[in-house]
Design an enzyme around this catalytic site. Structure first.
Site, PDB file in Angstrom:
ATOM      1  N   HIS A  95       0.855  -1.191   0.000  1.00 48.00           N
ATOM      2  CA  HIS A  95       0.000   0.000   0.000  1.00 48.00           C
ATOM      3  C   HIS A  95       0.891   1.241   0.000  1.00 48.00           C
ATOM      4  O   HIS A  95       1.991   1.209   0.560  1.00 48.00           O
ATOM      5  CB  HIS A  95      -0.913  -0.006   1.224  1.00 48.00           C
ATOM      6  N   GLU A 143      -3.632   2.848  -7.207  1.00 46.67           N
ATOM      7  CA  GLU A 143      -3.982   3.988  -6.364  1.00 46.67           C
ATOM      8  C   GLU A 143      -2.954   5.096  -6.515  1.00 46.67           C
ATOM      9  O   GLU A 143      -1.912   5.046  -5.871  1.00 46.67           O
ATOM     10  CB  GLU A 143      -4.022   3.575  -4.884  1.00 46.67           C
TER      11      GLU A 143
END
Lengths: 228, 228, 228, 228
Positions: A95, A143
Site C-alpha cells: 500500500h 492507487e
C-alpha cells in the site's frame, strides 16, 4: 475471459473509527449492506482486530500488510501464518502508506500463496501495476498516491491512469483482478471505475470517515448493480 | 531506590510454536508457572494474538513493536491505540530484529505513555541503552545482537556489557527498570543477570523453543527466588 | 571549559546552486568571507563534489552523510574511508533529511573517529540531542525539522529548544560542541543562537539560496564578531 | 534485433582496493585492457571517486546508485545531476546491496533518463528482472544474491535463472540490454554468460579482489572475442 463479480474492499487503515470494537461494528454494517445487495464486499482491519472481525462477519477479511518473513526470529514483524491463523482470507501488499522493496513485494506475494492468503498488491502508476502483476497476485490495486484521501476519485480525476493500468496489466497478466482506489466516495465514482474496466474498488476514508458509512456503501453497491 | 520485583518477559517472536492457538496455550503455561512461584512473568505475542492472549491470561501482555504513527491514514502500521484496545499492557520498542530510527524510538515511547502502554526499549550496547533511557521508558533491555538466539547467555558470556549498561543507564536515569537478554536459557543465566544488577530478563527461544517450556521457566523463577 | 571559537557550517544539500562547479565557486566565496572576517567557516557539499572543493579551498569540508559500513561489499553506500580519501575533514550524521537507525548513528560516529573524520550529529529535539551526545561526536546540531528551510530561525522562534538542548547535552557531555540550525537567515539569528549558548550554526538555504550568499554570510560573521 | 556489442561492467563496491587513488589506478588498468582487446568495458566507482576516474579514463563510468530525489533539500542523498556533473555516464540502480522500494526504482530510472544517465537496474530473480525491465532502463542485470561474491558463477551454477531471465525480460521489453552477474571470475564464466543470451556481465570481486585484475579482465575479454 469472463468478468468476475465486482469486489469492494474497505481498508480501515489506522482510523480510530475502525479500531477495536468499532472495527467489528463497522464490519457488521458492511456485511449487512453486502447481504442486502448481493454485492461482494470485504474489509481490511488492523492486525489486532483481524481475529474478532473474522469471527464475527462472514465476508472476506484482509490484513493491511504482511512482512516477507518466515516463521522464526522476526520480532515485531507480521507473519503470513499469524494473519492466516487469525482468520484472514488475504492481505494488502505494498500500500502506498506501507511501500516495500521490490524484492519484498514479490516475496510477500509468494508467502501469501503458500499460506493460503489472497493478495492485493497496490501500485501508484500503470507501469508499476504491470510490474507487480508479474508476481501473479490475486489482485492489483491502482492507487495514485496524490489522490488518496483527497475525495477526488481516481476514476473521474484521472481515468487515463485506470485505463492505462488495465491495458498494461492485461498485457502481462490476463487473469489478475484489477481494483482501483483513491478518492472514491460516491456511487458514481464506483460506477466510473467499473466502466473503465476494473473489477472493483479499494476504498478507505470514503466509507470509514463517512457520517453514514452504511448509506455510502449502499450507494456503492447500487452502482455495481446498475452496471450488471 | 528500592529494588523492584524481578520481571521475566517472554518474547514469542514469529515462532510457530507461539503463533495462534499455541500462543494462548504457551501463555497459559507461563501464567501457571508465575502463579506457582509468585514470580512476575509476562508475554509478548504477535499482534494478531494479543487480544486472545490478553483475554485468557492474567499476566502482562506486551506487543512486540508499535509504529510511531497516530490514528489516521497509516495502512499496515501498528497503532498504539489498537494494541491497547486489544488488551496489551505494554510494548517492546526497537528490538534488534525491528530496529528503529532514533527519532521513532523516542516518538514510540511517548505514544506508549500517552496510550497507557508500558514501554521496554531494547538496545544492543551499554551506550545505546543509556541513550534510549533518556526517553524515559518504563524499562530498557540490553541485548547484544550477536548473542540473541545463541544459547550463550549475555549474563555469563558478556557480564561486562550488563554491568556497564547498568552503570551508564543509572547515570542518566535512576528509575527505569533494566532487563537483559540474549542467550538466556537456564536458571543460572537468570541468576547471573539479576546479580549483575538487572531487574529481570527478556527471553525468547530459551523458553519458546524449549522441549519443555514450563520446566525451563520454572528453573528461571526458582533462580529469581534464590536471589530474594 | 573555555568557549571554543564559533563555527558556521554551510550545508549544500542537493541544491543545484551548490552542485558541481557551483559547489566549488560557492565554497570559494565562503572561504573568502571567512578569511576577511577571521571567522571559522566550513562547507558540506555533495559526495561527488567533496574532492574538488577540498582541493580548492582551505576551510573544513564535511560530507553530508556516511553509511555505517566498513570496506567491502556495500555497493552504493558511502564509506568513511572514501570520504576521507577525497579530502573531507568531517561528516554530518543523522540529518533530518537522512535520519538513521539509532544503532547506525552510533556506528557512524565511531567509524568517523576511526577514519579521522570529525562528526556533527543532528537531532531534532533536546532529548535526542542528549542521546546522540552520548556517542561522543565532535559536535551535535539541534535542528527542529519543522523550522528547516522555513526562514524562521530556531534561535528566535524556539529559543527554549536551544537552551534546553544545551542544558541536556551538557548534563551528559561537557565537551561536545553544540550547533543549532533551521531557519537561520540573518546575522541576528546567528547572534541569538550564540547568545543561547551554542558554538555555531548549521545553515543551508539561508546561504545557498540567498541572492547574495557572500553578503549574507558576511552578516553572519559580523554577528560572531559582535559577540566576541 | 541485432546483437549489441558485449559489455563488461566492473563494480568497485566499497573495496579499499578500489577506493580513492586506487580507483583511478584500477580504472586505468581496465581501460588499457579494453583498448588492447577492443572489448567494451566500464567501471562503477564510489561517488567520491567518479569525477577523478571520469577525468582520467575514456571508458563509461557508472555511479553505484542514485536516489530518487530532485534538486533541493535532500541532505545526504545522491542526486542524478550531481553524478552527471561529475562525469558519470550512467548508474546502477537497485543493486542487491542497495535495494530500493519498487516506486523508487522506477523513479530513479526516469530521473536517470532525464539527466542523460544510462541506467542498469539489478534484480535477483527472472521475475523481478522482467518487472524492472518495464521501467525501460538501458540495461537490466540479473544477480542472484546468494551467488554474489561466492566465486561460483551464476552462468554456470544457475544457468536456468539466466535463460529464464532473458526469456521473461524479452517478453516485456525487446530492446533492453541484459547483463548477468554474481560469482563471475573466469573467462569461461563470461563465455557461458554470453552463450546464455546475455549482453555482458556485471562483476566486482572477481576483478577488484583478484591478485592480478588486468590478467583476469584480459581473460574475460578474450572470452568475449572467442564468441564473436
Amino acid at each position: 475471459m469472463e468478468r468476475s463479480q465486482p469486489f469492494l474492499l474497505i481498508n480501515f487503515k489506522t482510523y480510530l473509527e475502525a479500531t477495536g470494537k468499532r472495527a467489528v461494528e463497522l464490519s457488521r454494517q458492511i456485511e449487512k449492506v453486502g447481504e442486502n445487495t448481493g454485492v461482494k464486499v470485504g474489509v481490511a482491519p488492523q492486525f489486532c482486530d483481524i481475529e474478532k472481525v473474522a469471527a464475527t462477519v462472514n465476508i472476506p477479511v484482509f490484513a493491511q500488510h504482511i512482512d516477507s518473513v518466515t516463521p522464526g526470529a522476526s520480532t515485531g514483524h507480521v507473519l503470513a501464518e499469524s494473519v492466516k491463523a487469525a482468520g484472514a482470507d488475504g492481505t494488502l501488499i505494498n500500500h502506498s502508506e506501507k511501500t516495500l522493496l521490490l524484492v519484498d513485494i514479490d516475496r510477500a506475494v509468494q508467502l501469501a500463496k503458500q499460506t493460503g492468503l489472497r493478495s492485493v498488491v497496490c501500485a501508484g502508476t500503470a507501469r508499476l501495476a504491470a510490474a507487480v502483476a508479474l508476481s501473479e497476485p490475486d489482485m492489483v490495486a491502482i492507487e495514485p498516491p496524490e489522490l488518496i484521501g483527497s475525495g477526488r476519485a481516481v476514476s473521474k480525476e484521472n481515468p487515463e491512469i485506470v485505463t492505462e493500468s488495465v491495458k498494461r496489466v492485461r498485457k502481462v497478466n490476463r487473469t489478475v483482478a484489477i481494483l482501483c482506489g483513491a478518492g472514491i466516495s460516491t456511487g458514481d465514482d464506483v460506477y466510473a471505475a467499473l466502466k473503465l474496466g476494473t473489477d472493483g474498488v479499494l476504498v478507505a476514508s470514503g466509507i470509514v470517515k463517512a457520517t453514514n458509512p452504511k448509506e455510502v456503501l449502499a450507494s456503492f453497491c447500487e452502482a455495481v448493480l446498475r452496471l450488471a
